[in-house]
Design a protein around this motif. Structure first.
Motif, short mmCIF file in Angstrom:
data_model
loop_
_atom_site.label_atom_id
_atom_site.label_comp_id
_atom_site.label_asym_id
_atom_site.label_seq_id
_atom_site.Cartn_x
_atom_site.Cartn_y
_atom_site.Cartn_z
N LYS A 28 0.83 -1.20 0.00
CA LYS A 28 0.00 0.00 0.00
C LYS A 28 0.87 1.26 0.00
O LYS A 28 0.55 2.25 -0.66
CB LYS A 28 -0.93 0.01 1.21
N MET A 29 1.98 1.21 0.72
CA MET A 29 2.89 2.36 0.75
C MET A 29 3.53 2.60 -0.61
O MET A 29 3.63 3.74 -1.07
CB MET A 29 3.97 2.15 1.81
N ILE A 30 3.94 1.51 -1.27
CA ILE A 30 4.58 1.64 -2.59
C ILE A 30 3.58 2.12 -3.63
O ILE A 30 3.84 3.08 -4.37
CB ILE A 30 5.20 0.29 -3.02
N PHE A 31 2.44 1.44 -3.71
CA PHE A 31 1.41 1.85 -4.68
C PHE A 31 0.91 3.26 -4.37
O PHE A 31 0.65 4.06 -5.27
CB PHE A 31 0.24 0.86 -4.66
N GLY A 32 0.76 3.54 -3.09
CA GLY A 32 0.31 4.87 -2.68
C GLY A 32 1.29 5.96 -3.09
O GLY A 32 0.89 7.07 -3.48
N ALA A 33 2.59 5.66 -3.01
CA ALA A 33 3.61 6.63 -3.40
C ALA A 33 3.50 6.95 -4.89
O ALA A 33 3.63 8.11 -5.31
CB ALA A 33 5.01 6.08 -3.08
N VAL A 34 3.25 5.92 -5.70
CA VAL A 34 3.10 6.12 -7.15
C VAL A 34 1.85 6.95 -7.43
O VAL A 34 1.88 7.89 -8.25
CB VAL A 34 3.02 4.77 -7.89
N ILE A 35 0.76 6.61 -6.75
CA ILE A 35 -0.48 7.39 -6.91
C ILE A 35 -0.23 8.85 -6.53
O ILE A 35 -0.63 9.78 -7.24
CB ILE A 35 -1.60 6.80 -6.02
N GLY A 36 0.44 9.06 -5.40
CA GLY A 36 0.72 10.41 -4.94
C GLY A 36 1.57 11.19 -5.91
O GLY A 36 1.33 12.39 -6.15
N ALA A 37 2.57 10.53 -6.52
CA ALA A 37 3.46 11.21 -7.46
C ALA A 37 2.70 11.64 -8.71
O ALA A 37 2.81 12.80 -9.15
CB ALA A 37 4.62 10.29 -7.83
N VAL A 38 1.95 10.74 -9.29
CA VAL A 38 1.25 11.02 -10.56
C VAL A 38 0.14 12.06 -10.37
O VAL A 38 0.09 13.08 -11.07
CB VAL A 38 0.66 9.72 -11.16
N ILE A 39 -0.74 11.81 -9.41
CA ILE A 39 -1.88 12.72 -9.22
C ILE A 39 -1.43 14.01 -8.55
O ILE A 39 -1.98 15.09 -8.82
CB ILE A 39 -2.99 12.03 -8.42
N GLY A 40 -0.42 13.93 -7.70
CA GLY A 40 0.11 15.13 -7.07
C GLY A 40 0.68 16.10 -8.11
O GLY A 40 0.43 17.31 -8.04
N PHE A 41 1.42 15.57 -9.08
CA PHE A 41 1.96 16.43 -10.14
C PHE A 41 0.83 17.07 -10.94
O PHE A 41 0.87 18.26 -11.23
CB PHE A 41 2.85 15.61 -11.09
N TYR A 42 -0.18 16.27 -11.25
CA TYR A 42 -1.33 16.79 -11.97
C TYR A 42 -2.01 17.92 -11.19
O TYR A 42 -2.39 18.94 -11.76
CB TYR A 42 -2.34 15.67 -12.25
N ASP A 43 -2.14 17.74 -9.88
CA ASP A 43 -2.82 18.75 -9.07
C ASP A 43 -2.05 20.06 -9.07
O ASP A 43 -2.63 21.14 -9.20
CB ASP A 43 -2.98 18.25 -7.64
#
Length: 261
Positions: free
Chosen positions: A142-157
């Motif tokens: 969850k931490m690894i997948f969550g980090a990827v989610i955070g990176a991609v959507i965070g950049f978009y935001d």
């Protein structure tokens, strides 16, 4: 009223109303930027995009922080997972905000439209999506997948923004296996982090309208407060329906901008 003397009553009422609606939707499933940012663009078409983005972020952060506190009182977070998502979201939102002045956000719109259509189809077909937690991933995964989610959507935001909360909610449901209520709770907290990160850039460059940001923040907070109450009362099924409505509205918006600019 001298504080708002440069603006007409219609402009102030229009922005306040849309900030309230945006806050209400944001609290339930995200997507408030779909309402709030266009309202700013309509009222201030002559202003630079970074200024409107900064104003929008201040109002959005104010409301989302209220919703995050309300969710935190009722949802048990996995703090390691939340920290991993938040850290990468913060870093990449900052990077996204730094690039908004250098890259053409218009180039993203066709890709976003395709993604939104796929999201709508998937959510509609999966009738039980988000009704209950569907995966039992380890904390590490969850931490690894969550980090990827955070990176991609965070950049978009940081770079563009509208629909960020909805993207987070869907990613948490589909990839991490959360139910909609838990996904909304995590999304609120992480969305606060990405907004703070982006605001560090916008505020440092003076890209905001203080009086408008304050007005919209007050009404965004009110909308978030009401939306959070209703989300807990109605539960996952209601959140799924609102999510689908938001995604469909986003599809209509991006379709217009892609095919009829």
């Amino acid at each position: 009223m001298d504080f708002f003397s440069d603006y007409s009553f219609y402009t102030l009422f229009f922005l306040a109303a849309f900030a309230f609606i945006a806050g209400f939707l944001d609290a339930i499933v995200g997507g408030g930027g779909l309402i709030q940012l266009p309202a700013l663009l309509i009222q201030f078409p002559q202003l630079a995009l970074p200024t409107l983005f900064g104003t929008n972020k201040i109002a959005a952060l104010s409301g989302t922080s209220i919703a995050a506190v309300q969710y935190a009182k009722r949802i048990r977070f996995n703090w390691k997972v939340l920290l991993s998502i938040s850290l990468f979201s913060f870093l990449f939102s900052f990077l996204g905000a730094r690039t908004v002045s250098y890259l053409d956000s218009e180039a993203l719109k066709p890709l976003i439209l395709i993604i939104l259509i796929a999201i709508a189809i998937y959510t509609f077909i999966k009738k039980d999506l988000g009704n209950v937690a569907t995966k039992d991933l380890s904390t590490t995964k969850k931490m690894i997948f969550g980090a990827v989610i955070g990176a991609v959507i965070g950049f978009y935001d940081g770079f563009f923004g509208p629909g960020t909360g909805s993207f987070f909610v869907l990613a948490f449901v589909v990839i991490l296996g959360f139910d909609f209520l838990s996904a909304s709770a995590y999304a609120k907290v992480v969305n606060c982090i990405t907004n703070i990160s982006a605001l560090l850039v916008f505020i440092s460059h003076g890209n905001y309208l203080l009086e408008i940001a304050i007005l919209m923040a007050v009404f965004n907070i009110a909308g978030n407060f009401l939306g959070t109450k209703i989300a807990f009362k109605k539960g996952n099924g209601f959140i799924r329906i609102v999510f689908l409505i938001i995604v469909m509205l986003m599809i209509l918006r991006y379709s217009k901008e892609v095919f009829w600019p």
